[in-house]
Design a protein around this motif. Structure first.
Motif, PDB file in Angstrom:
ATOM      1  N   GLN A 112       0.830  -1.208   0.000  1.00 33.11           N
ATOM      2  CA  GLN A 112       0.000   0.000   0.000  1.00 33.11           C
ATOM      3  C   GLN A 112       0.864   1.257   0.000  1.00 33.11           C
ATOM      4  OE1 GLN A 112      -2.705  -0.476   3.236  1.00 33.11           O
ATOM      5  NE2 GLN A 112      -4.112  -1.719   2.047  1.00 33.11           N
ATOM      6  N   ARG A 113       1.983   1.207   0.728  1.00 28.56           N
ATOM      7  CA  ARG A 113       2.880   2.357   0.729  1.00 28.56           C
ATOM      8  C   ARG A 113       3.503   2.549  -0.652  1.00 28.56           C
ATOM      9  NH1 ARG A 113       7.712   4.454   4.485  1.00 28.56           N
ATOM     10  NH2 ARG A 113       8.790   5.454   2.800  1.00 28.56           N
ATOM     11  N   TRP A 114       3.963   1.445  -1.248  1.00 30.55           N
ATOM     12  CA  TRP A 114       4.530   1.523  -2.596  1.00 30.55           C
ATOM     13  C   TRP A 114       3.518   2.080  -3.590  1.00 30.55           C
ATOM     14  CZ3 TRP A 114       7.170  -3.890  -2.815  1.00 30.55           C
ATOM     15  CH2 TRP A 114       8.466  -3.777  -2.305  1.00 30.55           C
ATOM     16  N   ALA A 115       2.289   1.545  -3.456  1.00 29.61           N
ATOM     17  CA  ALA A 115       1.255   1.946  -4.404  1.00 29.61           C
ATOM     18  C   ALA A 115       0.995   3.442  -4.313  1.00 29.61           C
ATOM     19  CB  ALA A 115      -0.023   1.166  -4.124  1.00 29.61           C
ATOM     20  N   GLU A 116       0.893   3.938  -3.098  1.00 27.95           N
ATOM     21  CA  GLU A 116       0.607   5.358  -2.933  1.00 27.95           C
ATOM     22  C   GLU A 116       1.754   6.207  -3.489  1.00 27.95           C
ATOM     23  OE1 GLU A 116      -0.704   6.200   0.945  1.00 27.95           O
ATOM     24  OE2 GLU A 116      -1.286   8.256   0.472  1.00 27.95           O
ATOM     25  N   GLU A 117       2.999   5.775  -3.208  1.00 29.36           N
ATOM     26  CA  GLU A 117       4.164   6.520  -3.692  1.00 29.36           C
ATOM     27  C   GLU A 117       4.189   6.562  -5.219  1.00 29.36           C
ATOM     28  OE1 GLU A 117       7.779   4.500  -2.998  1.00 29.36           O
ATOM     29  OE2 GLU A 117       9.009   6.299  -3.042  1.00 29.36           O
ATOM     30  N   THR A 172      -1.077  -0.891 -12.938  1.00 32.73           N
ATOM     31  CA  THR A 172      -0.625  -2.246 -13.249  1.00 32.73           C
ATOM     32  C   THR A 172       0.890  -2.337 -13.130  1.00 32.73           C
ATOM     33  OG1 THR A 172      -2.470  -2.339 -14.780  1.00 32.73           O
ATOM     34  CG2 THR A 172      -0.881  -4.094 -14.910  1.00 32.73           C
ATOM     35  N   ALA A 173       1.604  -1.283 -13.585  1.00 36.28           N
ATOM     36  CA  ALA A 173       3.067  -1.280 -13.447  1.00 36.28           C
ATOM     37  C   ALA A 173       3.459  -1.285 -11.974  1.00 36.28           C
ATOM     38  CB  ALA A 173       3.646  -0.051 -14.138  1.00 36.28           C
ATOM     39  N   THR A 174       2.674  -0.609 -11.145  1.00 34.22           N
ATOM     40  CA  THR A 174       2.938  -0.587  -9.709  1.00 34.22           C
ATOM     41  C   THR A 174       2.827  -1.982  -9.109  1.00 34.22           C
ATOM     42  OG1 THR A 174       2.074   1.648  -9.599  1.00 34.22           O
ATOM     43  CG2 THR A 174       2.145   0.431  -7.549  1.00 34.22           C
ATOM     44  N   LEU A 175       1.802  -2.716  -9.531  1.00 34.13           N
ATOM     45  CA  LEU A 175       1.637  -4.089  -9.048  1.00 34.13           C
ATOM     46  C   LEU A 175       2.840  -4.947  -9.447  1.00 34.13           C
ATOM     47  CD1 LEU A 175      -1.988  -5.456  -9.479  1.00 34.13           C
ATOM     48  CD2 LEU A 175      -0.703  -5.114  -7.405  1.00 34.13           C
ATOM     49  N   TYR A 176       3.269  -4.813 -10.707  1.00 39.72           N
ATOM     50  CA  TYR A 176       4.411  -5.596 -11.190  1.00 39.72           C
ATOM     51  C   TYR A 176       5.662  -5.278 -10.385  1.00 39.72           C
ATOM     52  CZ  TYR A 176       2.665  -7.952 -15.361  1.00 39.72           C
ATOM     53  OH  TYR A 176       2.033  -8.810 -16.211  1.00 39.72           O
ATOM     54  N   ASP A 177       5.906  -3.990 -10.123  1.00 44.45           N
ATOM     55  CA  ASP A 177       7.111  -3.599  -9.402  1.00 44.45           C
ATOM     56  C   ASP A 177       7.105  -4.163  -7.985  1.00 44.45           C
ATOM     57  OD1 ASP A 177       8.575  -2.297 -11.275  1.00 44.45           O
ATOM     58  OD2 ASP A 177       7.685  -0.338 -10.906  1.00 44.45           O
ATOM     59  N   GLY A 178       5.973  -4.037  -7.320  1.00 44.74           N
ATOM     60  CA  GLY A 178       5.890  -4.540  -5.952  1.00 44.74           C
ATOM     61  C   GLY A 178       6.067  -6.041  -5.884  1.00 44.74           C
ATOM     62  N   THR A 225      -4.453  -5.431  -2.040  1.00 50.32           N
ATOM     63  CA  THR A 225      -3.703  -4.284  -2.549  1.00 50.32           C
ATOM     64  C   THR A 225      -4.376  -3.688  -3.780  1.00 50.32           C
ATOM     65  OG1 THR A 225      -1.699  -5.359  -1.766  1.00 50.32           O
ATOM     66  CG2 THR A 225      -1.411  -3.529  -3.279  1.00 50.32           C
ATOM     67  N   ALA A 226      -4.826  -4.562  -4.691  1.00 48.10           N
ATOM     68  CA  ALA A 226      -5.480  -4.077  -5.905  1.00 48.10           C
ATOM     69  C   ALA A 226      -6.750  -3.298  -5.556  1.00 48.10           C
ATOM     70  CB  ALA A 226      -5.809  -5.255  -6.813  1.00 48.10           C
ATOM     71  N   LEU A 227      -7.540  -3.831  -4.621  1.00 47.08           N
ATOM     72  CA  LEU A 227      -8.770  -3.135  -4.232  1.00 47.08           C
ATOM     73  C   LEU A 227      -8.450  -1.795  -3.574  1.00 47.08           C
ATOM     74  CD1 LEU A 227     -10.900  -6.111  -2.840  1.00 47.08           C
ATOM     75  CD2 LEU A 227     -11.203  -4.872  -4.984  1.00 47.08           C
ATOM     76  N   THR A 228      -7.371  -1.763  -2.773  1.00 49.69           N
ATOM     77  CA  THR A 228      -6.967  -0.509  -2.134  1.00 49.69           C
ATOM     78  C   THR A 228      -6.569   0.520  -3.172  1.00 49.69           C
ATOM     79  OG1 THR A 228      -6.094  -1.856  -0.360  1.00 49.69           O
ATOM     80  CG2 THR A 228      -5.481   0.454  -0.345  1.00 49.69           C
ATOM     81  N   MET A 229      -5.825   0.061  -4.202  1.00 51.91           N
ATOM     82  CA  MET A 229      -5.400   0.986  -5.250  1.00 51.91           C
ATOM     83  C   MET A 229      -6.597   1.544  -6.005  1.00 51.91           C
ATOM     84  SD  MET A 229      -2.147  -1.219  -6.510  1.00 51.91           S
ATOM     85  CE  MET A 229      -1.763  -0.331  -7.980  1.00 51.91           C
ATOM     86  N   LEU A 230      -7.602   0.690  -6.232  1.00 52.84           N
ATOM     87  CA  LEU A 230      -8.792   1.167  -6.940  1.00 52.84           C
ATOM     88  C   LEU A 230      -9.531   2.230  -6.132  1.00 52.84           C
ATOM     89  CD1 LEU A 230     -10.225  -2.106  -8.487  1.00 52.84           C
ATOM     90  CD2 LEU A 230      -9.353  -0.130  -9.711  1.00 52.84           C
ATOM     91  N   ALA A 231      -9.400   2.150  -4.788  1.00 53.30           N
ATOM     92  CA  ALA A 231     -10.125   3.096  -3.946  1.00 53.30           C
ATOM     93  C   ALA A 231      -9.402   4.430  -3.809  1.00 53.30           C
ATOM     94  CB  ALA A 231     -10.336   2.486  -2.557  1.00 53.30           C
TER      95      ALA A 231
END
Lengths: 367, 195
Positions: A37-42, A51-57, A118-124
């Motif tokens: 979640q921290r990575w995603a927000e950053e 999608t690139a964020t998911l791949y990186d994490g 994580t995906a659901l959090t990113m969508l929100a």
């Protein structure tokens, strides 16, 4: 041994021997969700695609999955049940299957759960960027799941104290370097990170689904081999192997069309792909990753554009472009630049726009 | 049989030599970390940045003994041997790390960052050796590995990150690392083994 005694023995076995691994999987689940979640927000703050964020994490998740698998295999070896495994009675074959598949399913399940949360959090998140491909989520879960049995068998075959860190390190190196070349087969067929892909790139859905099919096929193959050692009948195993072989062939043939997840990006004068345009006087066009800040940009730039309304070159359209030479906007538009999609950041773009002394001559194309 | 024989020091010395060759051969290898730098770009570091963690794991796992009951019974008598063992392995792995980093710099044509990597090694080994008496040598690899992962992920843009900070930029890192390393050596020497 009666059925009731067998059940009690398995409950006791799991309570005493499997709890550490299950507890570790749950702790890792919590850690993964927190870090992701921290990575995603950053990343989303910097306008990178979801999608690139998911791949990186996931690069780090592969190493953790391999470590947990190897640890499970190491513990399995220490239980010294190999002699009993060699007996061919139905109950021990069934038990062997449950013992092997149990830890693998626990770790893979927790990783899958962490990915979905994580995906659901990113969508929100309010400033979410780009589409979140379902195929990418399937590919990531399959890739992570594939690391668990591989690590497990390394732990079983090389029961040494250094096996776990060595397996984790190898997984990290493979994901971070070997599969990191853009446009190479290794970048698609090996687990790897996002490999570039900024807000101005577009995903190649064919390659995403090719990866999902390819890694699902590989995972199915490994699970078929485990089932073959367990209770599955030959017919079921043959069907599973045939299905996985079909998936692997289909995945490779699909991926061979492009060998890349992204397009080449935009060049001079080319419009932004899938641009999101908002407002009038000025109209602000941004890539999908900056969708959440488009209205704010229009509002912030309105006083400036109104001042140019009665000049020879009125600014009517603003286009968020990448920096660099060869990035002039489409005819009739004026380029602006911004590195972050956080709400409130449009003043940074305005300040940079006003401080650029030659912006009017160089970046405004003739209508 | 001496204390050294029970610790399989030859095995870990061989692994250290192999690791040095690996580090030297892959000196030009670049890893793309799953984190961003302060400009929002993916952070890339050379593989040699992770070399200290590898050698620190060899040091901490090398404290494993197969005569734990004997040592626990007579640990007062064996603490001097334990100290000699840990100092010897620390020195040996530090030499291997130095050779590996210099070899990697020669292969990749980049400057050798020997002081930085040795400070990192002291930090990782110190963390591992402090934890080892509690976790047991079998699981002592977790501490250096977790520190390296935290440095590569959560602490990337902070001044405490050994992967991205040099001694000149953050001299407090060097002091902290040496203090941790000394604490680790003392902890390993005076505390009985736990397996």
């Amino acid at each position: 041994m009666t059925p009731r005694d067998t059940t009690t023995a398995w409950v006791w076995f799991y309570a005493t021997r499997r709890l550490p691994l299950i507890a570790a999987a749950l702790i890792v689940l919590l850690l993964l969700v927190t870090i992701a979640q921290r990575w995603a927000e950053e990343r989303l703050n910097h306008g990178l695609l979801m999608t690139a964020t998911l791949y990186d994490g996931a690069t780090m998740i592969y190493a953790i999955a391999a470590c947990l698998g190897a640890w499970g295999g190491l513990r399995e070896h220490r239980l010294s049940l190999r002699v009993l495994d060699d007996s061919d009675t139905a109950s021990w074959r069934r038990g062997r299957f449950v013992r092997i598949a149990g830890p693998i399913c626990a770790v893979t399940g927790s990783i899958a759960l962490a990915s979905i949360i994580t995906a659901l959090t990113m969508l929100a998140l309010p400033h979410r960027s780009g589409p979140l491909h379902v195929g990418a989520i399937i590919a990531l879960i399959s890739m992570a799941g594939l690391h668990v049995p591989i690590g497990y068998y390394f732990g079983r075959c090389f029961p040494h104290v250094l096996t776990v860190p060595a397996v984790g390190g190898a997984a990290l190196v493979i994901a971070s370097s070997l599969g990191n070349g853009q446009g190479t087969p290794a970048s698609i067929l090996l687990p790897s990170g996002g490999v570039g892909g900024d807000a101005f790139s577009t995903w190649n859905p064919t390659t995403i689904w090719a990866q999902a099919v390819w890694f699902t096929g590989l995972l199915l193959t490994v699970l078929s081999l485990i089932a073959w050692r367990g209770t599955a009948t030959k017919r079921v195993v043959v069907i599973a192997v045939a299905l996985s072989a079909t998936l692997i062939c289909a995945g490779v043939s699909l991926a061979s069309q492009h060998w890349t997840r992204f397009d080449a990006g935009i060049t001079n004068g080319e419009p932004i792909p899938n641009a999101y345009c908002v407002g009038k006087e000025p109209t602000v066009c941004v890539p999908p990753a900056y969708r959440g800040i488009a209205a704010e940009l229009a509002e912030t730039f309105r006083p400036v554009t109104q001042q140019t309304a009665n000049t020879d070159h009125p600014i009517t359209t603003l286009e968020l472009r990448p920096r660099g030479i060869g990035q002039t906007p489409t005819p009739g538009a004026t380029a602006i630049h911004l590195d972050t999609a956080v709400p409130g950041a449009s003043s940074i773009a305005l300040q940079e726009f006003l401080e650029t002394p030659v912006w009017f001559m160089e970046e405004t194309a003739t209508p | 049989m001496t204390f050294f024989a029970a610790r399989h020091w030859r095995f870990y010395a061989t692994l250290g030599a192999l690791a040095a060759v690996l580090i030297a051969a892959t000196g030009g290898l670049t890893l793309r970390l799953p984190t961003l730098d302060e400009w929002g770009q993916p952070l890339t570091v050379r593989f040699t940045a992770f070399a200290p963690a590898i050698f620190a794991i060899l040091v901490t796992v090398g404290t494993k003994t197969h005569y734990v009951s004997l040592e626990r019974t007579a640990h007062r008598n064996l603490s001097r041997w334990r100290l000699v063992h840990i100092l010897t392995t620390l020195t040996g792995q530090a030499v291997a790390l130095t050779l590996g980093v210099i070899g990697g710099a020669y292969v990749s044509g980049t400057p050798a960052e020997v002081p930085e990597r040795l400070i990192d090694f002291a930090l990782f080994a110190g963390v591992g050796l402090v934890i080892a008496p509690l976790s047991g040598a079998t699981l002592s690899w977790i501490a250096p590995l977790a520190t390296a992962i935290i440095c590569a992920t959560l602490a990337v843009n902070t001044p405490i990150n050994v992967l991205t900070q040099s001694i000149a930029e953050a001299p407090q890192l060097a002091v902290t690392s040496v203090v941790l390393c000394v604490a680790g050596v003392i902890a390993t020497a005076i505390l009985p083994s736990r397996e």
